[in-house]
Design a protein around this motif. Structure first.
Motif, PDB file in Angstrom:
ATOM      1  N   LYS A 165       0.886  -1.227   0.077  1.00  0.00           N
ATOM      2  CA  LYS A 165      -0.055  -0.098  -0.097  1.00  0.00           C
ATOM      3  C   LYS A 165       0.954   1.329  -0.055  1.00  0.00           C
TER       4      LYS A 165
ATOM      5  N   LYS B 176      -6.922  -9.377  -2.871  1.00  0.00           N
ATOM      6  CA  LYS B 176      -8.054  -8.289  -2.607  1.00  0.00           C
ATOM      7  C   LYS B 176      -7.425  -6.730  -3.246  1.00  0.00           C
TER       8      LYS B 176
ATOM      9  N   ASP C 226      -8.174  -2.584  -4.823  1.00  0.00           N
ATOM     10  CA  ASP C 226      -9.000  -1.523  -4.491  1.00  0.00           C
ATOM     11  C   ASP C 226      -9.864  -0.843  -5.484  1.00  0.00           C
TER      12      ASP C 226
ATOM     13  N   GLY D 176     -12.028  -4.707  -5.820  1.00  0.00           N
ATOM     14  CA  GLY D 176     -12.309  -4.111  -4.541  1.00  0.00           C
ATOM     15  C   GLY D 176     -12.820  -5.450  -3.615  1.00  0.00           C
TER      16      GLY D 176
ATOM     17  N   GLU E   7      -3.913   0.328  -2.104  1.00  0.00           N
ATOM     18  CA  GLU E   7      -3.705  -0.769  -1.210  1.00  0.00           C
ATOM     19  C   GLU E   7      -4.159  -2.379  -2.052  1.00  0.00           C
TER      20      GLU E   7
END
Length: 167
Positions: A49, A83, A85, A111, A158
Protein backbone atom coordinates in the motif's frame (compact mmCIF):
# COMPACT_ATOMS: atom_id res chain seq x y z
CA UNK A 1 9.00 -20.62 0.10
CA UNK A 2 7.41 -22.94 -2.46
CA UNK A 3 5.76 -26.36 -2.39
CA UNK A 4 4.11 -28.61 -4.95
CA UNK A 5 0.86 -30.54 -4.82
CA UNK A 6 -0.72 -32.46 -7.67
CA UNK A 7 -1.47 -29.76 -10.23
CA UNK A 8 -0.50 -26.58 -8.42
CA UNK A 9 2.78 -25.31 -7.11
CA UNK A 10 2.61 -22.76 -4.30
CA UNK A 11 5.22 -20.06 -4.82
CA UNK A 12 4.19 -17.88 -1.85
CA UNK A 13 1.54 -18.60 0.77
CA UNK A 14 1.43 -15.58 3.06
CA UNK A 15 -0.61 -17.44 5.68
CA UNK A 16 2.57 -19.48 6.22
CA UNK A 17 5.09 -16.66 5.65
CA UNK A 18 5.48 -14.52 8.75
CA UNK A 19 8.49 -12.57 7.52
CA UNK A 20 8.66 -9.99 4.76
CA UNK A 21 12.31 -10.93 4.24
CA UNK A 22 13.20 -11.01 0.56
CA UNK A 23 10.52 -8.50 -0.44
CA UNK A 24 11.74 -5.03 -1.42
CA UNK A 25 9.92 -1.84 -2.28
CA UNK A 26 11.17 0.05 -5.34
CA UNK A 27 9.75 3.57 -5.52
CA UNK A 28 10.09 5.96 -8.44
CA UNK A 29 12.59 7.92 -6.34
CA UNK A 30 15.21 6.01 -8.33
CA UNK A 31 14.20 8.44 -11.11
CA UNK A 32 13.42 11.49 -8.95
CA UNK A 33 9.77 10.68 -8.23
CA UNK A 34 7.97 11.02 -4.92
CA UNK A 35 5.77 7.88 -4.77
CA UNK A 36 5.87 5.85 -1.56
CA UNK A 37 4.97 2.19 -1.29
CA UNK A 38 5.11 0.00 1.81
CA UNK A 39 5.06 -3.77 2.22
CA UNK A 40 4.17 -5.83 5.29
CA UNK A 41 2.81 -9.24 6.09
CA UNK A 42 -0.24 -8.74 8.30
CA UNK A 43 -2.58 -11.47 9.57
CA UNK A 44 -1.48 -13.95 6.90
CA UNK A 45 -1.67 -11.48 4.00
CA UNK A 46 0.95 -9.59 2.04
CA UNK A 47 -0.09 -5.94 2.08
CA UNK A 48 1.30 -3.53 -0.52
CA UNK A 49 0.00 0.00 0.00
CA UNK A 50 0.98 3.60 -0.31
CA UNK A 51 0.69 6.68 -2.46
CA UNK A 52 1.60 7.13 -6.13
CA UNK A 53 2.69 10.64 -7.09
CA UNK A 54 3.26 11.94 -10.59
CA UNK A 55 5.27 14.89 -9.23
CA UNK A 56 8.91 15.13 -10.39
CA UNK A 57 8.29 12.78 -13.35
CA UNK A 58 7.29 9.99 -10.95
CA UNK A 59 4.32 7.71 -11.08
CA UNK A 60 5.03 4.17 -9.87
CA UNK A 61 5.91 1.98 -6.94
CA UNK A 62 6.65 -1.73 -6.92
CA UNK A 63 7.37 -4.65 -4.62
CA UNK A 64 9.68 -7.43 -5.77
CA UNK A 65 11.19 -10.65 -4.52
CA UNK A 66 14.25 -12.33 -6.03
CA UNK A 67 14.88 -15.97 -5.19
CA UNK A 68 16.65 -19.14 -6.25
CA UNK A 69 15.36 -20.59 -9.51
CA UNK A 70 11.87 -22.09 -9.38
CA UNK A 71 11.19 -24.43 -12.29
CA UNK A 72 7.72 -23.78 -13.70
CA UNK A 73 7.93 -25.70 -16.98
CA UNK A 74 5.16 -28.16 -16.02
CA UNK A 75 2.69 -25.32 -15.46
CA UNK A 76 0.82 -22.94 -17.76
CA UNK A 77 -0.36 -20.00 -15.63
CA UNK A 78 0.01 -18.05 -12.41
CA UNK A 79 -2.96 -18.05 -10.05
CA UNK A 80 -3.07 -15.25 -7.48
CA UNK A 81 -5.61 -14.83 -4.70
CA UNK A 82 -5.91 -11.15 -3.86
CA UNK A 83 -8.06 -8.24 -2.88
CA UNK A 84 -7.41 -4.94 -4.58
CA UNK A 85 -9.02 -1.55 -4.39
CA UNK A 86 -10.59 -1.31 -7.84
CA UNK A 87 -7.34 -0.12 -9.42
CA UNK A 88 -5.10 -1.63 -12.11
CA UNK A 89 -1.83 -3.34 -11.25
CA UNK A 90 0.92 -5.23 -13.06
CA UNK A 91 2.16 -8.69 -12.18
CA UNK A 92 5.76 -9.08 -13.35
CA UNK A 93 8.21 -11.99 -13.50
CA UNK A 94 11.78 -12.49 -14.63
CA UNK A 95 13.08 -15.85 -15.75
CA UNK A 96 16.60 -14.67 -14.85
CA UNK A 97 17.04 -12.12 -12.06
CA UNK A 98 19.86 -10.46 -14.03
CA UNK A 99 17.83 -9.83 -17.19
CA UNK A 100 17.02 -6.17 -17.77
CA UNK A 101 13.38 -6.64 -18.78
CA UNK A 102 10.35 -8.23 -17.11
CA UNK A 103 7.45 -10.25 -18.45
CA UNK A 104 4.35 -8.23 -17.60
CA UNK A 105 0.60 -8.76 -17.34
CA UNK A 106 -1.75 -5.99 -16.29
CA UNK A 107 -4.84 -6.85 -14.27
CA UNK A 108 -7.76 -4.96 -12.79
CA UNK A 109 -9.10 -5.44 -9.29
CA UNK A 110 -12.72 -5.27 -8.13
CA UNK A 111 -12.36 -4.33 -4.47
CA UNK A 112 -13.43 -7.86 -3.49
CA UNK A 113 -11.44 -11.05 -2.88
CA UNK A 114 -10.81 -12.69 -6.24
CA UNK A 115 -8.63 -15.21 -8.01
CA UNK A 116 -6.63 -13.82 -10.94
CA UNK A 117 -5.32 -16.31 -13.52
CA UNK A 118 -2.48 -15.12 -15.75
CA UNK A 119 -1.46 -17.50 -18.55
CA UNK A 120 2.31 -17.56 -19.03
CA UNK A 121 1.84 -17.02 -22.77
CA UNK A 122 0.05 -13.70 -22.14
CA UNK A 123 2.99 -12.14 -20.29
CA UNK A 124 4.73 -9.67 -22.58
CA UNK A 125 8.38 -8.59 -22.33
CA UNK A 126 8.70 -4.93 -21.29
CA UNK A 127 11.53 -2.61 -20.32
CA UNK A 128 10.75 0.72 -18.64
CA UNK A 129 7.16 0.57 -19.86
CA UNK A 130 8.02 -0.19 -23.49
CA UNK A 131 7.10 -3.39 -25.29
CA UNK A 132 10.06 -5.35 -26.64
CA UNK A 133 10.26 -7.33 -29.87
CA UNK A 134 10.86 -10.62 -28.04
CA UNK A 135 8.70 -13.70 -27.46
CA UNK A 136 6.26 -13.73 -24.54
CA UNK A 137 7.16 -15.63 -21.35
CA UNK A 138 7.87 -19.31 -22.10
CA UNK A 139 7.17 -20.40 -18.54
CA UNK A 140 10.19 -22.61 -17.92
CA UNK A 141 11.54 -20.91 -14.77
CA UNK A 142 11.30 -17.79 -12.60
CA UNK A 143 13.77 -15.97 -10.37
CA UNK A 144 11.80 -12.81 -9.57
CA UNK A 145 8.19 -11.82 -8.93
CA UNK A 146 6.92 -8.25 -8.65
CA UNK A 147 3.72 -6.23 -8.36
CA UNK A 148 3.66 -2.67 -9.70
CA UNK A 149 1.16 0.16 -9.68
CA UNK A 150 1.65 3.03 -12.14
CA UNK A 151 -1.60 4.31 -13.63
CA UNK A 152 -0.31 7.76 -14.66
CA UNK A 153 -2.21 9.53 -11.89
CA UNK A 154 -1.84 10.54 -8.25
CA UNK A 155 -3.60 7.95 -6.10
CA UNK A 156 -3.47 6.00 -2.88
CA UNK A 157 -3.62 2.22 -3.19
CA UNK A 158 -3.80 -1.03 -1.29
CA UNK A 159 -3.33 -4.55 -2.63
CA UNK A 160 -3.69 -7.57 -0.31
CA UNK A 161 -2.28 -10.90 -1.53
CA UNK A 162 -3.12 -14.24 0.03
CA UNK A 163 -1.04 -16.54 -2.18
CA UNK A 164 0.70 -16.96 -5.53
CA UNK A 165 0.67 -20.31 -7.32
CA UNK A 166 1.57 -21.82 -10.66
CA UNK A 167 -0.89 -24.25 -12.21
Amino acid sequence: MHSTTQDKMTIFDFAKESSSEGWYVVNDGVMGGLSRGRFNIEQGLAVFKGQVSTDNNGGFTMIQNRFRTIVTENHKAFVIELKGDGKDYQFRVKSDKYQQYSYVSQFSTTGEWETITIPFSSMEPRFRGRALDLPNFNGTKIEEIAFLIGNKRDESFELQISNIQAK
